[in-house]
Structures are given as C-alpha cells and as structure tokens.
Design a protein around this motif. Sequence first.
Motif, mmCIF file in Angstrom:
data_model
loop_
_atom_site.group_PDB
_atom_site.id
_atom_site.type_symbol
_atom_site.label_atom_id
_atom_site.label_comp_id
_atom_site.label_asym_id
_atom_site.label_seq_id
_atom_site.Cartn_x
_atom_site.Cartn_y
_atom_site.Cartn_z
ATOM 1 N N VAL A 97 0.833 -1.212 0.000
ATOM 2 C CA VAL A 97 0.000 0.000 0.000
ATOM 3 C C VAL A 97 0.864 1.257 0.000
ATOM 4 N N PHE A 102 0.496 5.519 0.494
ATOM 5 C CA PHE A 102 -0.414 6.570 0.971
ATOM 6 C C PHE A 102 0.396 7.823 1.225
ATOM 7 N N LYS A 141 -8.041 -0.260 5.555
ATOM 8 C CA LYS A 141 -7.882 1.163 5.891
ATOM 9 C C LYS A 141 -7.403 1.360 7.336
ATOM 10 N N THR A 162 -7.989 8.556 -1.485
ATOM 11 C CA THR A 162 -7.284 7.323 -1.815
ATOM 12 C C THR A 162 -8.262 6.169 -1.629
ATOM 13 N N MET A 199 -8.845 2.110 -1.436
ATOM 14 C CA MET A 199 -8.189 0.829 -1.202
ATOM 15 C C MET A 199 -9.148 -0.310 -1.527
ATOM 16 N N THR A 224 -3.621 -0.320 -2.714
ATOM 17 C CA THR A 224 -4.032 1.019 -3.140
ATOM 18 C C THR A 224 -4.499 0.942 -4.586
ATOM 19 N N THR A 272 -5.220 7.332 -6.144
ATOM 20 C CA THR A 272 -5.339 8.571 -5.375
ATOM 21 C C THR A 272 -5.636 9.692 -6.352
#
Length: 493
Positions: free
Chosen positions: A21, A23, A41, A210, A212, A217, A220
């Motif tokens: 992931v 972010f 998350k 973003t 998920m 991911t 974004t």
Amino acid sequence: MHIQMNDIYKAFGANQVLSGVDFDLQPGEVHALMGENGAGKSTLMNILTGLHKKDSGTIQIDGQERYFDNPKEAEKHGVAFIHQELNVWPDMTVLDNLFIGKELRSPFGLLRTKEMKALAKKQFEKLAVTIPLEKEAGLCSVGQQQMIEIAKALMTNAKVIIMDEPTAALTEREIEKLFDVINALRKEGVSIVYISHRMEEIFAICDRITVMRDGRTVDTQAIAETSFDEVVRKMVGRELTDRFPERNPQTGDVVLEVKNATRNGIFENIDFSVRSGEIVGVSGLMGAGRTEIMRALFGLDQLDAGEIWIGGQKVSIKNPYEAVKRGIGFITEDRKNEGLVLDFSIRENMALPNLRSFSKNGVIDYKTETDFVDMLIKRLQIKTESSETNAKNLSGGNQQKVVIAKWVGIGPKVLILDEPTRGVDVGAKREIYQLMNELTDRGVAIIMVSSELPEVLGMSDRILVVHEGQISGELTKSEATQERIMTYATGGQ
C-alpha cells in the motif's frame, strides 16, 4: 506534517491484510481513505500510529524515515487517532476522560482541576458541545461520547488527526459543527485522514481521496477530478469467480414477514418478507443496522414498534426461546463469544438448542443425542477425531460448521445467517454455500447478512440494502451489481 507510506505489507498469520500500500498525506489537507469493509484502511492507520508493526515498507514523516512504537508516542509527536470503537471510560467523568494520561498537575503533584476545566470548556465551545464536565461518561449518548473523543484528540494540538467514521453516531447539527472545526484545522495546517463510508461527506469536506481494495491502493485523486460513480467502481472492482455453487431456487409461500419494524435510534420502518426456498441477502456497510435488525427478529433485542408474521400468523417474539419455538435459527456473526461455548464439546454445542428433543421426563437420551450429532458431523464434513472434542480446539472453519449444525438440527423454517463465512477458508466456504442450497431445496427460508459483496451476489435470490437503519434499496438477482449495492449502501439513489 507530510507523511509518506510506501509499499506497506502486513499479514496476521496466514491472512495477508496489506499488500504494497502507498499513501501520501500533504500538510493542511483533508484526505479521504475509502474502501469496502476489510479493505485494510484501519490497519494501515494502526501501522502509522504504532499499534501494529509493518512487515515491510517505509514510512517517512517530513522527509525523514520514522516509526512509532505505540499510539502514545505517535500522539506525543502530533499524530492522533480517533477510533471508530469509542475509548470512553464509562465510570469516569467527562473531564477525567478528556485528560486521562495527560492530567495537569502542580509541582507538588496536585491536580490543576480549575485549569483543566477551563481548557475543556474552551474546546467544547469550539465544538458547540454542552455536556456537563462532571457527568459520568457512561451516561452520555453515543453521539456525545463521540464528541468527547473528538475533543480529546483536538486538545493534543495534533498536526495529523485520523478520523475513523467520525460521524457515525452524530446528529446533522453535530456533523455541521465538526465540519466547521475540520475547515478551521485545515487553515491552521493540520492534516486530516478522513475514513468514512458516507460518500456525500467525502465530497463535501475532503481535498483528495485514496481508494483501497483487498489490501492494495487502487488510486489517489483530487476530489474535484473524480465522481461518486467512479469511486464506487474503484471500491468494488472485482470479478466473481466460480466458487459459488449454482442455485435453482424453487420458492414457495411467504414464511416470514416483517412490517414496520422499529427499534428507536437503531433502525426504523423495516419491511420485508422471505419465502420458503429463498435466500434473501442483506447488504450494507458497517454500522448500518443489519445485525441489529436480525437480533430483534430473534428476540435478543426488543422492537419498539412493528409486527412479525410467521406462516401467515402474527407472532410475538420476546426472547430467543420463543424464536426457536417458532422455527427461527440465528447464526451470529461472533461465533466465539455468542455462537459457541468454547469449553463445551462439539456434541454439547450441537445439542444445546435441541435438548428437549433428546429428553423424556427431564432425562437426556444420550444415544439419540450422539446419533444425531454424529449424523450432523458427517453431513457437514466437520474435521474432528470425535464429537467429544472441545469446540476451542477446532479450526475456524470447523467451528463455524458446528454453529451452523446446531441450528440446522432444530429443523428451522427460517435461518438467519449473520456473516456465515467470516474467517473461513475457501474450501469451507463452498461447503457452507452447498449446505445453504440443500436447506433451501428442503424449503427453509434463509436471510444472509454479509459484508462480502461477491458472496451476496453469488448466493442471494433477492438483496436488501441497509443504510443508516433503513432499507435503502431492494434488488432482484438480475438487477443486482456491486456498483448498485454500494450506491444504495452509501446513501445514493
């Protein structure tokens, strides 16, 4: 504060929760983090704040690689997490809750209560909160407790605040005030990670989003460059596989009918029916009220209004005993705490709802009971050395089969399945699906609550979608798509 999380992996045992992931959180932005239940998350944010340790990947804060050992250290360095599960101490006052672990003391160790009250009142004024500081927190409403948690986070002078479903228990007025506070914090350079299933809020308050899915991911984007429909597609963009057995339902008469069922503050005006041989799927997001509706139908909680009809007759169900007597079985979502007595054997667990069937004049016929249990073990292919094995020694999948077996054994007219395959491996899932088909072939009416959209689509003949305590949509099998279900679940039309 600028936070970059890159290529984060995390597994709990054999369960891979996060798979690479990424972010990125910019200073002074409100960044939405969205995805279905179980997308990863909260796990990602728990890694950021030190509650969980990553397996691999990097975290950079203001350009420097940095990891926190625990949430207290993260908070000390300006990262606060307002969890969905409230952390209020019910027997302590509101003031004590606000300053727990951060009490102001004089050089002699005495509490500076007057100063603490002044700071608390100032923060409450910002949020337009009017809760007495001397009140026991446990006597506050859930919405008030949520505002206490928000105030507590704001009092840390955090540079990053993670909000996990912050408005789930708030009124419209409280939500408006929270948005005012978020806008003010943004202007002061505070960053907000906003985790929510409420699409309208995401588009009202957030700068970027973003998405998920399945621990990864997906994308974004700036909020201004995306749309409600595009976000939904990204959240649910999976294909169904052949892991669901084919269904050829032969539905009969209405077995269960629910009219205007209401439990004040939880759900209202619930109307639906289920026919013999039918599987009605119930979908919706966490906290929508799905489980609460089922608990009320089974007599675990009481309705404030509404009617329940079984086989064309109005019935009163005030407790589970009456529900079982009417032919209703309930497979709870929490098998370990509510579905099984872990220290009991398989035989004892399976026999619990059926003891009257094995008894004569108060004496249990153990041969009849054992034959019955052995038949169910064989039929459900439960892997065990004997029926005397303790339930706690079984795998998760086999524990779930024991829970299902004990309710199948009563010969139910209606079987409620709440998250029937949660924590179950793929092979055991298919066996449960096949059993559901067998039951409906025998005329049993099934209500299946599930957070897994593929499961709802793969096994349901009809689908009800619950949003904030109300049925927001009903779809036939031919009408149902992941996008439509998610649209109804997030309050869309």
